[in-house]
Design an enzyme around this catalytic site. Structure first.
Site, PDB file in Angstrom:
ATOM      1  CG  ASP A 301       7.878   4.056  -9.187  1.00 38.12           C
ATOM      2  OD1 ASP A 301       8.001   3.686  -8.002  1.00 38.12           O
ATOM      3  OD2 ASP A 301       6.994   4.839  -9.566  1.00 38.12           O
ATOM      4  CD  GLU A 353       6.822   0.108  -6.166  1.00 33.05           C
ATOM      5  OE1 GLU A 353       5.967  -0.132  -5.295  1.00 33.05           O
ATOM      6  OE2 GLU A 353       6.594   0.802  -7.164  1.00 33.05           O
TER       7      GLU A 353
END
Length: 627
Positions: A301, A353
């Protein structure tokens, strides 16, 4: 035990102990006796307190100059405990065990006495398959999930890992997906953070049951032929004062500089990724989930926040020691992470991401890359949604929102994401984003899904989108399963299932995802239709895709084909089975003998309004000079 007799303590200090979870935290060393080990380098003293000591401090002993403290005490599995840290100023602060494998249920933050979770694995066949077949040339169609809101009990309480396994795995399998991606399941306090503000980097959340139950969930998925990926957050952590923040009374896991430590955007603390002990901690977390828990990959993330000094709000002028905006230690950490993971798990998925234009995110490190093997294509997602949200008659001058992606499709190894971030906080669900009345919303959604599933790149779709849920996602309640009582939603679910299975069945839609030879555009200048050919490894393995992006039917529409002969329409989004209006479908198509758009022949079809067709060769013939 000291640093001279424990080489792993030396490696931990160097940032090279990637299985530190096997030593730090609480471990059963003999029946009823636990050894505690914690890193608190600037503490004046450390004690463990818990149920087993009536919450009276049991002092731990420093191990030389390592900054680590150890000790033993009797206790029973499941008893609660914390660490008491005495700071250099003499203050006693209460802290979690950073390496705990289990915690009490929120709002408490005490760890539970729990050794490495055990499970008798039955996924050897799955593991062997992953090692034998590179993921790049396989179908990858991910169903993204938030376990807390997929389904709930009637009283609103969570389902357990065991209940979710019985419900989720058959559904995802039946729908034709290849992998499940779970939003962070590591222990966290705030439900509304969706797991992205973490405190337990080695603990599956207690919301759904015991750690062993999570392992059983993964095993059941593998036995069903489904991979399991989890979102993992190495950039920042929760602010709560009894967790990792100022762990020994000084910045320990976070940056020494409070400006760098402060993550304004998410209200968290940034890990000091240049600190070697933090590197051992974080890479060990990744290894725990991949190695011990058998996960198939991690979606890392907020990578952009680790790549740049000036990514966060209020840090626009931050620069590194060389005067540049690159976060040098963040980039070095990501390379070290990926190098370590792939050395142990060459078949793993390491997915970034990452929303900037940072180059070579998914390129190997020895080629100047960051070493991930996949990156989310955020540009494709944003442009696609912007295009399909428009009224069809306003799209004529904006086809470049779709076709621009072809310019950079092969710059990275991309996953195309329609994720949770696009269907929350007032953004509307995917179906609700579509223009027009309810019928036209579904017609547009079906066309967008064909664009999604046939564009080069692997796939990810967030739960509920597969049947066109009207409400945007809410983390505090279950999906609107009642929607499936509506024929339109049920038909949309059937369409997604059919499209998923067709995708898996046709290698031309995935085998050359990352090779320019895998796609040929035959009509890309619009402004109202697109046509392209997805190509497999042989000349006879191809799929022709035609999109009509206008709500107007076209009779006798010509489509260029790469060989003469007979073709069949394998998917028509306007079939009444999918919620469309067509009950009599064209099936077999015969070439006309007329070259077109650089191809040797063509077929002619009735192109339904706002539709997509997938056409496949049925019986083709090639001239001797054709290859």
């Amino acid at each position: 035990m000291d640093e001279t007799t424990s080489p792993w303590l030396y490696l931990f200090g160097r940032g090279e102990d990637y299985q530190s979870y096997r030593r730090f935290g609480a471990h059963l060393v003999s029946p009823g006796v636990w050894q505690f080990l914690v890193w608190a380098p600037h503490a004046a003293g450390v004690a463990v307190v818990g149920d087993f000591s009536d919450w009276e401090p049991v002092a731990l002993t420093p191990i030389g100059e390592t900054g680590c403290w150890q000790g033993q005490h009797a206790g029973d599995v499941g008893q609660l405990y914390k660490f008491h840290i005495t700071t250099q100023a003499g203050e006693v602060i209460e802290k979690i065990d950073p390496y705990a494998f289990a915690f009490e249920k929120k709002p408490g933050t005490a760890a539970k006495l729990c050794d490495l979770p055990k499970h008798e694995w039955h996924d050897a066949a799955w593991q062997d398959l992953q090692k034998q077949q590179p993921i790049y040339s396989r179908p990858l169609n991910i169903y993204e999930m938030h376990l807390g809101s997929f389904q709930r009990h009637e009283d609103g309480s969570y389902l357990s890992y065991q209940e979710l396994a019985k419900l989720v795995i058959p559904y995802v399998k039946q729908m034709g997906y290849t992998h499940i991606e779970l939003m962070p399941l590591m222990e966290h306090l705030l439900d509304a953070s969706w797991g992205y503000q973490l405190m337990g980097y080695f603990a599956a959340t207690s919301r759904f049951g015991a750690p062993e139950d999570f392992l059983a969930f993964v095993d059941a998925a593998h036995k069903a032929g489904l991979g399991v990926i989890m979102d993992w957050v190495p950039g920042h952590f929760i602010r709560n004062t009894d967790t990792l923040a100022q762990f020994d009374g000084t910045p320990t896991f976070e940056y020494q500089d409070p400006h760098r430590a402060d993550n304004v955007r998410w209200g968290t603390w940034n890990f000091d990724l240049g600190k070697t002990q933090v590197q051992s901690f974080l890479i060990s977390s990744a290894m725990y989930w991949l190695d011990h828990c058998h996960l198939d990959g991690l979606r890392v993330d907020a990578v952009s926040n680790m790549l740049y000094m000036d990514y966060d709000a209020g840090k626009e002028n931050d620069r590194n020691v060389n005067g540049g905006r690159d976060n040098l230690e963040g980039q070095a950490f990501l390379k070290k992470l990926n190098t370590s993971v792939f050395a142990a798990h060459p078949e793993a998925l390491m997915i970034a991401e990452e929303s900037s234009a940072f180059p070579k995110v998914s390129a190997p490190i020895d080629m100047g890359g960051l070493g991930f093997n996949y990156k989310w294509n955020m540009g494709w997602m944003n442009d696609t949604l912007k295009y399909f949200e428009m009224d069809p008659y306003a799209r004529r001058d904006h086809l470049n929102l779709l076709t621009f992606s072809w310019v950079y499709t092969y710059d990275e190894q991309f996953i195309l994401p329609f994720s949770h971030d696009e269907v929350v906080h007032g953004k509307k669900s995917l179906m609700h984003k579509m223009p027009g009345d309810r019928y036209n919303q579904f017609a547009n959604l079906r066309v967008m899904f064909v664009w999604f599933m046939t564009h080069p790149g692997k796939k990810l779709l967030f739960m509920g989108s597969e049947w066109g849920q009207f409400l945007e996602w809410r983390d505090y309640s279950a999906l609107e399963w009642v929607d499936l009582d509506d024929p339109m939603n049920a038909a949309m679910q059937q369409f997604t299932k059919t499209l998923n299975k067709l995708y898996k069945k046709r290698p031309s839609l995935w085998v050359n995802d990352h090779d320019p030879s895998g796609m040929q555009v035959t009509k890309g200048d619009g402004p109202e239709q697109l046509a392209y050919i997805r190509k497999g490894e042989t000349a006879d393995d191809f799929t022709i895709v035609v999109l009509n992006l206008m709500p107007e039917e076209i009779q006798n529409y010509p489509i260029a084909v790469p060989a003469s002969g007979d073709y069949e329409i394998v998917l028509n989004t306007e079939s009444y089975h999918f919620g469309g209006t067509w009950r009599r479908l064209q099936r077999t198509l015969h070439t006309t003998g007329e070259p077109m758009d650089g191809q040797p022949d063509q077929v002619r079809v009735v192109l339904p309004a706002m539709s997509a067709l997938l056409i496949a060769p049925k019986k083709i013939r090639r001239e001797p000079h054709e290859h």
